[in-house]
Design an enzyme around this catalytic site. Structure first.
Site, PDB file in Angstrom:
ATOM      1  N   HIS A   1       0.803  -1.285   0.043  1.00 46.60           N
ATOM      2  CA  HIS A   1       0.017   0.001  -0.025  1.00 46.60           C
ATOM      3  C   HIS A   1       0.664   1.419   0.100  1.00 46.60           C
ATOM      4  O   HIS A   1       0.167   2.369  -0.216  1.00 46.60           O
ATOM      5  CB  HIS A   1      -1.075  -0.126   1.098  1.00 46.60           C
ATOM      6  CG  HIS A   1      -0.403   0.269   2.458  1.00 46.60           C
ATOM      7  ND1 HIS A   1      -0.084  -0.763   3.479  1.00 46.60           N
ATOM      8  CD2 HIS A   1      -0.161   1.463   3.056  1.00 46.60           C
ATOM      9  CE1 HIS A   1       0.368  -0.095   4.593  1.00 46.60           C
ATOM     10  NE2 HIS A   1       0.329   1.146   4.335  1.00 46.60           N
TER      11      HIS A   1
ATOM     12  N   SER B   1       4.865   3.353   7.523  1.00 44.90           N
ATOM     13  CA  SER B   1       4.463   2.312   6.693  1.00 44.90           C
ATOM     14  C   SER B   1       5.705   1.652   5.822  1.00 44.90           C
ATOM     15  O   SER B   1       6.393   2.404   5.143  1.00 44.90           O
ATOM     16  CB  SER B   1       3.311   2.247   5.921  1.00 44.90           C
ATOM     17  OG  SER B   1       2.139   2.284   6.423  1.00 44.90           O
TER      18      SER B   1
ATOM     19  N   ASP C   1       0.331  -7.377   1.903  1.00 42.18           N
ATOM     20  CA  ASP C   1       0.598  -6.029   1.754  1.00 42.18           C
ATOM     21  C   ASP C   1       2.202  -5.976   1.800  1.00 42.18           C
ATOM     22  O   ASP C   1       2.776  -5.274   2.680  1.00 42.18           O
ATOM     23  CB  ASP C   1       0.293  -5.502   3.009  1.00 42.18           C
ATOM     24  CG  ASP C   1       0.130  -3.837   2.974  1.00 42.18           C
ATOM     25  OD1 ASP C   1       0.238  -3.598   1.670  1.00 42.18           O
ATOM     26  OD2 ASP C   1      -0.003  -3.217   4.060  1.00 42.18           O
TER      27      ASP C   1
END
Length: 385
Positions: A113, A228, A144
């Site tokens: 993502h 992230s 992910d």
């Protein structure tokens, strides 16, 4: 569903960090279908992707405090980190996240993502300060995980990993990454492991498309937007997980250009165990595709969709894209692709993962009068999945 263009972006803004129960920090794209989860949205929707708890694993909230020098840990890990900066196609927007260098020649591990929706990616290596153009080797949206390759990179510092199967509740940890998307010295967020084997569900309220992440490490570190793809490290400076989500008292503004609205003293972060992430990275490196692992460029259909009772209802169609050339228009409902049934936006997104640019597909849909239609489309290269 309405679409709103993002405000002008004078600089890279915090990248996609998933948040539970409030709003998604950056990834709420408008479900523009390519081979990725909501790839290349036309505009960013005010309805943010949110995360909900699935079945939990070992959820003991033990908070054993251990001695840890967070700055010393960060000093060991930071040279192996990179800032990932992306340009988002069809939005004229930018975003920022983090990655971890796996090989001296520039193989980088990050969250899917972090790069989904990107039409170009640049990476700044923390160890040497140089900026490289990057391409996506492959990704697994269901886990992910994505792997990038930096162009003309060599001699890079790499992260050191530990066996994440040996992580225990109460272990001292440090989250390290590009918090806030500001670049420069990575942020440092100390904490402890509060639970193992956690499951969370990521969903996009604008499309109904969703995914579940399992087996996550839960921590009480102050993981923030932009972290992230960054490192969750142990007291010895070894990476045990990849930061991917945060919740509990965090609320972020609209899209990557929004302002952080509130922040609680109680923070909960989630990381993918590094064993799990590296296993997927090795599969991608070997260019071994599967039902969940996509290798190479992303294919592009060119529609934004939402769920309906019959399939995936078309919200918008990109002019000149394969869907438009096939005759699709807003209000039509996609029901099949290559004789595979489409019963939701998620199903369509997952099916698109199996295709590549240049593939010919047969689309089936119901037009606005309820009549069944069918046509062939040749997929083109689109934004990253």
């Amino acid at each position: 569903m309405s679409y709103y263009p993002p405000p002008p972006q004078p600089r890279n803004q915090p990248g996609p960090l998933r948040t539970l129960g409030l709003v998604l920090a950056a990834v709420a794209l408008a479900a523009l279908v390519a081979t990725a989860f909501l790839v290349g949205g036309l505009h960013r929707s005010p309805s943010m992707r949110s995360l909900g708890f699935g079945q939990q694993g070992n959820s003991s909230q033990q908070n054993t405090t251990q001695s840890l020098d967070a700055n010393a840990v960060a000093a060991k890990v930071s040279p192996g980190l990179v800032d990932v900066n992306t340009t988002l196609g069809y939005q004229n927007a930018q975003a920022a996240g983090t990655g971890m260098v796996l090989t001296p020649n520039g193989e980088v591990l990050t969250n899917n993502h972090v790069v989904e929706g990107a039409t170009s990616i640049s990476v700044t290596d923390i160890g040497n300060g140089k900026t490289y153009k990057a391409s996506v080797v492959g990704y697994d949206r269901t886990q992910d995980v994505a792997v990038l390759q930096l162009e003309k990179a060599s001699g890079l510092s790499t992260v050191s990993t530990a066996n994440s199967d040996q992580v225990a509740v109460g272990d001292a940890v440090v989250g390290i990454g590009n918090a806030g998307g500001t670049g420069g010295a990575p942020s440092v967020a100390p904490g402890t492991v509060t639970a193992l084997g956690q499951s969370i569900t990521a969903s996009d309220e604008s499309s109904g498309s969703s995914e579940q992440l399992d087996g996550l490490i839960q921590v009480n570190a102050n993981i923030q937007s932009g972290d992230s793809g960054g490192a969750l490290a142990n007291s010895g400076g070894q990476v045990i997980g990849m930061n991917t989500a945060a919740s509990t008292g965090y609320q972020f503004g609209h899209g990557r250009g929004g302002q952080r609205q509130s922040q609680s003293a109680e923070a909960t972060g989630y990381a993918i165990p590094i064993n799990q992430a590296v296993t997927i990275a090795k599969q991608i490196e070997a260019k071994s595709s599967s039902s969940t692992v996509h290798i190479g460029s992303s294919a592009f259909l060119g529609v934004s969709v939402a769920d309906s009772g019959q399939g995936a209802v078309v919200q918008q169609v990109v002019s000149g894209a394969p869907a438009a050339q096939a005759g699709l228009s807003a209000g039509d409902v996609l029901t099949g692709i290559n004789d595979q049934t489409i019963d939701s936006a998620t199903t369509l997104t997952n099916l698109m993962d199996g295709f590549h640019p240049g593939d010919k597909v047969t689309l089936s849909w119901l037009d606005q009068t309820g009549q069944q239609q069918s046509a062939t489309a040749t997929l083109v290269e689109g934004p990253v999945g």
